[in-house]
Each structure stands twice: as C-alpha cells, then as structure tokens.
Design an enzyme around this catalytic site. Sequence first.
Site, PDB file in Angstrom:
ATOM      1  N   ARG A  78       0.854  -1.189   0.000  1.00 48.73           N
ATOM      2  CA  ARG A  78       0.000   0.000   0.000  1.00 48.73           C
ATOM      3  C   ARG A  78       0.885   1.233   0.000  1.00 48.73           C
ATOM      4  O   ARG A  78       1.708   1.400   0.903  1.00 48.73           O
ATOM      5  CB  ARG A  78      -0.905  -0.018   1.233  1.00 48.73           C
ATOM      6  CG  ARG A  78      -1.676   1.259   1.402  1.00 48.73           C
ATOM      7  CD  ARG A  78      -2.554   1.277   2.646  1.00 48.73           C
ATOM      8  NE  ARG A  78      -3.192   2.567   2.707  1.00 48.73           N
ATOM      9  CZ  ARG A  78      -3.173   3.402   3.745  1.00 48.73           C
ATOM     10  NH1 ARG A  78      -2.582   3.050   4.872  1.00 48.73           N
ATOM     11  NH2 ARG A  78      -3.736   4.587   3.675  1.00 48.73           N
ATOM     12  N   HIS A 122      -2.763  10.878   0.798  1.00 46.25           N
ATOM     13  CA  HIS A 122      -2.172  10.693   2.130  1.00 46.25           C
ATOM     14  C   HIS A 122      -1.485  12.017   2.492  1.00 46.25           C
ATOM     15  O   HIS A 122      -0.287  12.074   2.725  1.00 46.25           O
ATOM     16  CB  HIS A 122      -1.215   9.502   2.134  1.00 46.25           C
ATOM     17  CG  HIS A 122      -0.961   8.901   3.491  1.00 46.25           C
ATOM     18  ND1 HIS A 122      -1.060   7.551   3.746  1.00 46.25           N
ATOM     19  CD2 HIS A 122      -0.595   9.466   4.661  1.00 46.25           C
ATOM     20  CE1 HIS A 122      -0.758   7.307   5.024  1.00 46.25           C
ATOM     21  NE2 HIS A 122      -0.469   8.457   5.596  1.00 46.25           N
ATOM     22  N   GLU A 167      -7.304   8.541   6.440  1.00 48.54           N
ATOM     23  CA  GLU A 167      -7.534   9.190   7.715  1.00 48.54           C
ATOM     24  C   GLU A 167      -8.114  10.604   7.621  1.00 48.54           C
ATOM     25  O   GLU A 167      -7.439  11.590   7.963  1.00 48.54           O
ATOM     26  CB  GLU A 167      -6.238   9.223   8.538  1.00 48.54           C
ATOM     27  CG  GLU A 167      -5.636   7.842   8.734  1.00 48.54           C
ATOM     28  CD  GLU A 167      -4.467   7.826   9.706  1.00 48.54           C
ATOM     29  OE1 GLU A 167      -3.991   8.904  10.093  1.00 48.54           O
ATOM     30  OE2 GLU A 167      -4.041   6.731  10.084  1.00 48.54           O
ATOM     31  N   ASN A 297      -7.167   1.829  10.084  1.00 51.97           N
ATOM     32  CA  ASN A 297      -5.868   2.047  10.724  1.00 51.97           C
ATOM     33  C   ASN A 297      -6.072   2.044  12.222  1.00 51.97           C
ATOM     34  O   ASN A 297      -6.907   2.803  12.739  1.00 51.97           O
ATOM     35  CB  ASN A 297      -5.263   3.400  10.309  1.00 51.97           C
ATOM     36  CG  ASN A 297      -4.882   3.442   8.845  1.00 51.97           C
ATOM     37  OD1 ASN A 297      -4.992   2.444   8.124  1.00 51.97           O
ATOM     38  ND2 ASN A 297      -4.439   4.604   8.386  1.00 51.97           N
ATOM     39  N   TYR A 299      -3.934   1.790  16.041  1.00 51.43           N
ATOM     40  CA  TYR A 299      -2.667   1.747  16.769  1.00 51.43           C
ATOM     41  C   TYR A 299      -2.836   1.618  18.278  1.00 51.43           C
ATOM     42  O   TYR A 299      -2.071   0.939  18.933  1.00 51.43           O
ATOM     43  CB  TYR A 299      -1.856   3.024  16.500  1.00 51.43           C
ATOM     44  CG  TYR A 299      -1.323   3.105  15.091  1.00 51.43           C
ATOM     45  CD1 TYR A 299      -0.097   2.546  14.762  1.00 51.43           C
ATOM     46  CD2 TYR A 299      -2.057   3.728  14.092  1.00 51.43           C
ATOM     47  CE1 TYR A 299       0.387   2.601  13.465  1.00 51.43           C
ATOM     48  CE2 TYR A 299      -1.583   3.787  12.788  1.00 51.43           C
ATOM     49  CZ  TYR A 299      -0.358   3.222  12.480  1.00 51.43           C
ATOM     50  OH  TYR A 299       0.108   3.267  11.202  1.00 51.43           O
ATOM     51  N   GLU A 356      -3.347  -0.155   8.217  1.00 49.20           N
ATOM     52  CA  GLU A 356      -2.163   0.218   9.004  1.00 49.20           C
ATOM     53  C   GLU A 356      -2.285  -0.336  10.406  1.00 49.20           C
ATOM     54  O   GLU A 356      -3.314  -0.176  11.061  1.00 49.20           O
ATOM     55  CB  GLU A 356      -2.020   1.747   9.156  1.00 49.20           C
ATOM     56  CG  GLU A 356      -1.531   2.445   7.932  1.00 49.20           C
ATOM     57  CD  GLU A 356      -1.418   3.952   8.137  1.00 49.20           C
ATOM     58  OE1 GLU A 356      -1.140   4.399   9.275  1.00 49.20           O
ATOM     59  OE2 GLU A 356      -1.619   4.674   7.153  1.00 49.20           O
TER      60      GLU A 356
HETATM   61  C1  GCO Z   1      -1.126   8.017  10.400  1.00 47.61           C
HETATM   62  C2  GCO Z   1      -0.610   7.833   9.041  1.00 47.61           C
HETATM   63  C3  GCO Z   1       0.776   7.305   8.971  1.00 47.61           C
HETATM   64  C4  GCO Z   1       1.601   7.424  10.214  1.00 47.61           C
HETATM   65  C5  GCO Z   1       1.360   6.258  11.125  1.00 47.61           C
HETATM   66  C6  GCO Z   1       2.156   6.325  12.409  1.00 47.61           C
HETATM   67  O1  GCO Z   1      -1.854   7.169  10.896  1.00 47.61           O
HETATM   68  O2  GCO Z   1      -0.816   9.026  11.021  1.00 47.61           O
HETATM   69  O3  GCO Z   1      -1.453   7.113   8.204  1.00 47.61           O
HETATM   70  O4  GCO Z   1       1.270   8.098   7.962  1.00 47.61           O
HETATM   71  O5  GCO Z   1       2.927   7.476   9.924  1.00 47.61           O
HETATM   72  O6  GCO Z   1       0.023   6.214  11.484  1.00 47.61           O
HETATM   73  O7  GCO Z   1       1.803   7.455  13.137  1.00 47.61           O
END
Ligand code: GCO
Length: 453
Positions: A78, A122, A167, A297, A299, A356
């Site tokens: 991607r 992006h 995002e 995405n 985290y 992600e």
């Molecule tokens: C985001 C983006 C990525 C970042 C990743 C780590 O989520 O901010 O898609 O470009 O680099 O998430 O922060």
Amino acid sequence: MSTNLTFPAGFIWGAATSSYQIEGAWKDDGKGESIWDRFTHTPGHVIDNSTGDVACDHYHRWPEDVKLMKSIGLQAYRFSISWPRILPAGRGAINQAGLDFYSRLVDGLLAAGITPFVTLYHWDLPQALQDLGGWPSRGTAEAFTEYADVVSRHLGDRVKHWITHNEPWCVSILSHQLGEHAPGWRDTAAAVRAAHHVLLSHGWAVPVIRANSAGSEVGITLNFEAKLAASGSTADIRKTRIEDGTFNRWFADALYGRHYPADIVDYYSPHFPHGFDFIQPGDFEAISVPTDFLGVNYYTRVIVRDTDAIDNDPQTLFPDLPQTEMPNWEIFPEGLYNLLNRLHFEYRPPRIYITENGASFSDGPDESGRIADARRRAYLESHFTAAHDAIRNGVPLAGFFVWSLMDNFEWAKGYDQRFGIIWVDYNTRQRLLKDSAIWYRDVIAGNGFSPRL
Ligand code: GCO
C-alpha cells in the site's frame, strides 16, 4: 501449548507507506510544492525541524525497495500518490514524469508478484490548492475528483485496489483544528468543513475510479482509536462519548448512510451560528456511495479524562500501561479486536482491510548489523492474534498491512520515531531488514504463526 493460528486462504499480507514520508525528491521532474513541503520548510512545525525533502529517497531507490518487499514475500504493498507530482498546480496541466514514476513502480510491483494498493490522498495537498482555500473550501473536493480521474485513467488497467483517502480525521481535525499537521490551522469551523469536503470528494471520486478501472475494488481508510473513560464519573463518560463521536463516529456514520451523529452536530453547532450551510442537498447521498471495503488504521487506545470539569469525581488511577515509543501510545491489542467487531456489527462493510497497524520502537543495528526489534514483533504478534480472533467471530477481514515497510518521516515527529520493519540509515539511506521483517516473512509464508505464549 502453542496453537498455530492460520488465516483464511487468500488473506492478504502487506505493508504500507505514504508518498511524503518516503519519497523525497520534493521538487524533481516537475513536481509541484505540497502543503507538507511548505509546512516542513517553515521552522517550528516538526520536532527536529526535519523535512521530507530526501526522506528515504524512495523516488530513486524504489527498485531496491521492491526487491526488499519481494524478499519478505509481501503479497501487497500500500503506497500513496503525491498529487502535486501528477498535477503540480493541483488542477489542469498533467506532469507526465510524475505519472511515469508511479507507472514504473506499479509495473515493478506486478513483475515481483506484489499487488499494488493505491491511496490517492495521504496528506500532500498541492500548495496551489491550499492557496485557494484548501480542504475547507468545496473547490478542493472538485479538484480531488479530477485528480482521481487522471490517476485512475492512467493506472487503472493495472491497479485494482484503490483507497481514496487516508484518515480524514487527521486531514481535517488534526490539521485544521489542532494545528499539528499541515496546514497547521486552529479553527474548528474550518476543520469541520474540511472533514465534509474530504468525505464528499471520496463520494464523488468512487464512481469515477470505478469507470476508469474495470473490476477494481474501491474504499476509504479511516483511523480509529479505542476510547475509554478514565472513570465512571458523568464528566468522563460524557467526554469519552464526544471523543468517540468526533474521532470515530463522525466519519463512519456519514460514510455508511447515517449522516452526521446528532450529538456531535450539537457539539459543533456553536461554531456555526448560521447553521451547517456548507452541507448541500445530495451531499450525504454522494458520501454514502457503496464501497467494496473499509480500510482500518488502528494503533492505540486513549483513556479520556475530563480535566475541565471542576467536580469530576471519582478519579480512577491507571497503573503504568505498556507503551510504544510514540508518546502515550499504549499497546492495546484488545482494542483492535473490539473495533473490528464494532465496525462489522454496526456498519456491515462488505470487507475490511487493516490498512495500518504497527509500532514505533527505535532498536537499531548491533555490531553485526542485526536489528533485534523483539518489541515490534511482540506488538505485531498480539495484533495479528486480535485480527485472527475477530475473523473467527465472523468479521470479514481480508488483509493486514503493517505500518510501515520502512522507517520514515513521521510527520511532526520527524525522524525520531521508527515504525519500519526495515531499518533506514538516514546518512547513507542503506536499508536493513529488522528481525520483525524476517519473522513477518515466515508468517506470510505460512499464512499464520504459532504465538509465543
Ligand atoms: C497516520 C498515518 C501514517 C503514520 C502512522 C504512524 O496514521 O498518522 O497514516 O502516515 O505514519 O500512522 O503514526
């Protein structure tokens, strides 16, 4: 006893990057200036005042990068397209050299047996469009649709997986209300307008991409955070609901045909004394165009405490929670499991890709050149397990893209944060596979793994 976790046949294993974070070559071959060029060239925005001028120099080193991807066995990659490389002024004249770069990259990926997943946006908006008002202005949504047309017309014969936006929360709120990302505004009304136009541009672009790229899948990537109230107090619970609404529900609700959530409309309304006049008839129909997949995405989790409420009681204290090296990014794989279930049951996207997930840990090479990033491996392992649990629970999860293929420019955090499964030496631009990449290669080869318990 360790169980072997096997993923469904055809599950797609990939890795992700974005143009500004890796390409460099910020003004090569006719590329126009982007808002990230302008933002990083203005001191004070990035922690170490670094820029993406050279970054990983992927623009020149992509053949080597494709070889590395192949050596890991990636099935999909991607990446995003830099809009000002294609349309230096945002609209109008096409820069053929920019299109040729991505065309060669796509051919190189296909020759290596790697499926390209293309993100159109992006975050590197042409500065020329920013000068005309940027995302808070409706014209930018029209310009995006033209750009999507140009790219999908040229690559649509070979690219069959399209992500319109990455995002929208970051594009709008983080960049226009919180001022942390380009263009660095602090204006809530502008941020909400930006969010609307990003979603609208998605809705307008989807049919255009479909028409240009027969048989393709088209979707959008949203970022989600698990939000948890810090205590059972009314104030914390109320604030958590607002955070979940502005971050998670605002975007998903509109995309899945529910308009904007009423509680968050109320929350934003003081910023719009004349009403939400930027929403025009037909907008929600456009935004909720059916898509083939939702990109997710994920985290971390955020524990929400209302620090403004004077009588916010009771206070609950959390013990030290495990974190990555991104300040305050907790390691919380259960959040991914819960999120995937929530999205599946509440919104019913036909398919989900994790576009992600990954972790920042700075482990570098030892004397022998080995990079023992055991913490990243453990992070990925726990999140792959959460994904597997979700699939077992009926979630139509079809693929997983690790963020990131390589260490790169982490926006306002500069080069301090390393998310890559490939190490990049920023002096020499040499690349080295980290242990996590070698482990990932085995996961991909076996379509699963045996968790270390
Ligand atoms: C985001 C983006 C990525 C970042 C990743 C780590 O989520 O901010 O898609 O470009 O680099 O998430 O922060």
